[in-house]
Design a protein around this motif. Structure first.
Motif, PDB file in Angstrom:
ATOM      1  N   GLU A   2       0.825  -1.216   0.000  1.00 39.91           N
ATOM      2  CA  GLU A   2       0.000   0.000   0.000  1.00 39.91           C
ATOM      3  C   GLU A   2       0.856   1.261   0.000  1.00 39.91           C
ATOM      4  O   GLU A   2       0.497   2.259  -0.627  1.00 39.91           O
ATOM      5  N   LEU A   3       1.988   1.230   0.676  1.00 42.43           N
ATOM      6  CA  LEU A   3       2.908   2.381   0.626  1.00 42.43           C
ATOM      7  C   LEU A   3       3.393   2.617  -0.802  1.00 42.43           C
ATOM      8  O   LEU A   3       3.505   3.769  -1.255  1.00 42.43           O
TER       9      LEU A   3
ATOM     10  N   VAL B  13       3.266   4.940  -6.730  1.00 39.70           N
ATOM     11  CA  VAL B  13       2.921   4.485  -8.082  1.00 39.70           C
ATOM     12  C   VAL B  13       1.527   3.863  -8.052  1.00 39.70           C
ATOM     13  O   VAL B  13       1.349   2.769  -7.517  1.00 39.70           O
ATOM     14  N   PRO B  14       0.533   4.543  -8.613  1.00 43.78           N
ATOM     15  CA  PRO B  14      -0.802   3.943  -8.651  1.00 43.78           C
ATOM     16  C   PRO B  14      -0.818   2.772  -9.648  1.00 43.78           C
ATOM     17  O   PRO B  14      -0.022   2.715 -10.563  1.00 43.78           O
ATOM     18  N   GLY B  15      -1.719   1.850  -9.457  1.00 38.51           N
ATOM     19  CA  GLY B  15      -1.835   0.715 -10.381  1.00 38.51           C
ATOM     20  C   GLY B  15      -0.794  -0.352 -10.091  1.00 38.51           C
ATOM     21  O   GLY B  15       0.053  -0.212  -9.201  1.00 38.51           O
TER      22      GLY B  15
ATOM     23  N   PHE C 278       5.442  -0.335 -10.465  1.00 40.52           N
ATOM     24  CA  PHE C 278       4.968  -0.640  -9.125  1.00 40.52           C
ATOM     25  C   PHE C 278       5.691  -1.870  -8.577  1.00 40.52           C
ATOM     26  O   PHE C 278       6.210  -1.855  -7.468  1.00 40.52           O
ATOM     27  N   TRP C 279       5.759  -2.944  -9.385  1.00 43.35           N
ATOM     28  CA  TRP C 279       6.377  -4.188  -8.911  1.00 43.35           C
ATOM     29  C   TRP C 279       7.885  -4.034  -8.709  1.00 43.35           C
ATOM     30  O   TRP C 279       8.458  -4.619  -7.798  1.00 43.35           O
ATOM     31  N   ARG C 280       8.522  -3.196  -9.556  1.00 41.54           N
ATOM     32  CA  ARG C 280       9.958  -2.920  -9.349  1.00 41.54           C
ATOM     33  C   ARG C 280      10.176  -2.226  -8.005  1.00 41.54           C
ATOM     34  O   ARG C 280      11.105  -2.541  -7.268  1.00 41.54           O
TER      35      ARG C 280
ATOM     36  N   PRO D 238      12.264  -7.461   0.863  1.00 44.55           N
ATOM     37  CA  PRO D 238      12.859  -8.761   0.545  1.00 44.55           C
ATOM     38  C   PRO D 238      11.962  -9.986   0.731  1.00 44.55           C
ATOM     39  O   PRO D 238      12.249 -11.040   0.179  1.00 44.55           O
ATOM     40  N   LYS D 239      10.873  -9.847   1.475  1.00 42.11           N
ATOM     41  CA  LYS D 239      10.014 -11.016   1.716  1.00 42.11           C
ATOM     42  C   LYS D 239       8.718 -10.956   0.912  1.00 42.11           C
ATOM     43  O   LYS D 239       7.724 -11.591   1.271  1.00 42.11           O
ATOM     44  N   THR D 240       8.743 -10.235  -0.200  1.00 45.52           N
ATOM     45  CA  THR D 240       7.547 -10.079  -1.018  1.00 45.52           C
ATOM     46  C   THR D 240       7.008 -11.430  -1.480  1.00 45.52           C
ATOM     47  O   THR D 240       5.826 -11.730  -1.291  1.00 45.52           O
TER      48      THR D 240
END
Length: 198
Positions: free
Chosen positions: A150-151, A156-158, A163-165, A171-173
């Motif tokens: 959410e941060l 970066v909306p969307g 966003f994923w970068r 590190p625990k995504t």
């Protein structure tokens, strides 16, 4: 003569159940005595019951005292773990500083009970982040992932590549996403057929 006769090592462990003292979050207290346990006392929550493990030789008075001590200790631990809205906001600020150079600045971060299909949501224009109450009690790294997610939306909306970068900084995504996918899969499992009394 002692109030409680000593228990022999061959005697099976004794278990007693009682109602909790006022203010306890559990509905029942189960005391389990063990001849193998010599000095240590421990306790844990098991569903809506508190289990207190004590040495078999302990007197009834010592048992009562230790049950009270362990209930207080468990309540203190749970109180520290229960993260309120203020603690959640502080945690979000720390995560923003650690993973986003402090650029993600939420105006409000709070728990909500009306999100049953999402883990969290963000309104970038307002700077508000809301986390589902269903996350409470999950591992910290999972809550941190949802906060980071959410941060990142504040920046970066969307859900595009940018966003994923940005979210790769946490590190625990992948581990947290796997955990949440597992929880979601379990929730979709069909309920077993109910047994019928015949």
């Amino acid at each position: 003569m002692p109030a409680d006769p000593p228990h022999s090592a061959t005697q099976p462990q004794r278990s007693t159940t009682s109602q909790p003292t006022s203010g306890s979050r559990a509905s029942a207290i189960e005391v389990r005595r063990s001849a193998r346990r010599r000095r240590t006392v421990s306790a844990y929550r098991e569903g809506d019951r508190t289990v207190v493990l004590i040495p078999a030789r302990m007197s009834e008075a010592e048992e009562k005292r230790w049950v009270d001590v362990m209930l207080d200790k468990l309540a203190a631990q749970e109180s520290r773990r229960a993260l309120g809205d203020t603690g959640l906001t502080e945690r979000a600020e720390r995560l923003s500083a650690q993973y986003f150079d402090g650029r993600a600045r939420p105006r409000s971060v709070r728990w909500v009970t009306n999100q049953n299909t999402r883990w969290g949501s963000c309104t970038p224009a307002e700077g508000s982040i809301r986390l589902s109450h269903r996350l409470q009690g999950m591992p910290e790294y999972v809550v941190d992932y949802v906060l980071c997610h959410e941060l990142a939306h504040l920046l970066v909306p969307g859900h595009g590549p940018g966003f994923w970068r940005l979210l790769e900084a946490y590190p625990k995504t992948e581990r947290a996403r796997g955990y949440l996918e597992g929880v979601a899969a379990v929730e979709r499992l069909p309920r077993p057929p109910e047994s019928r009394d015949e």
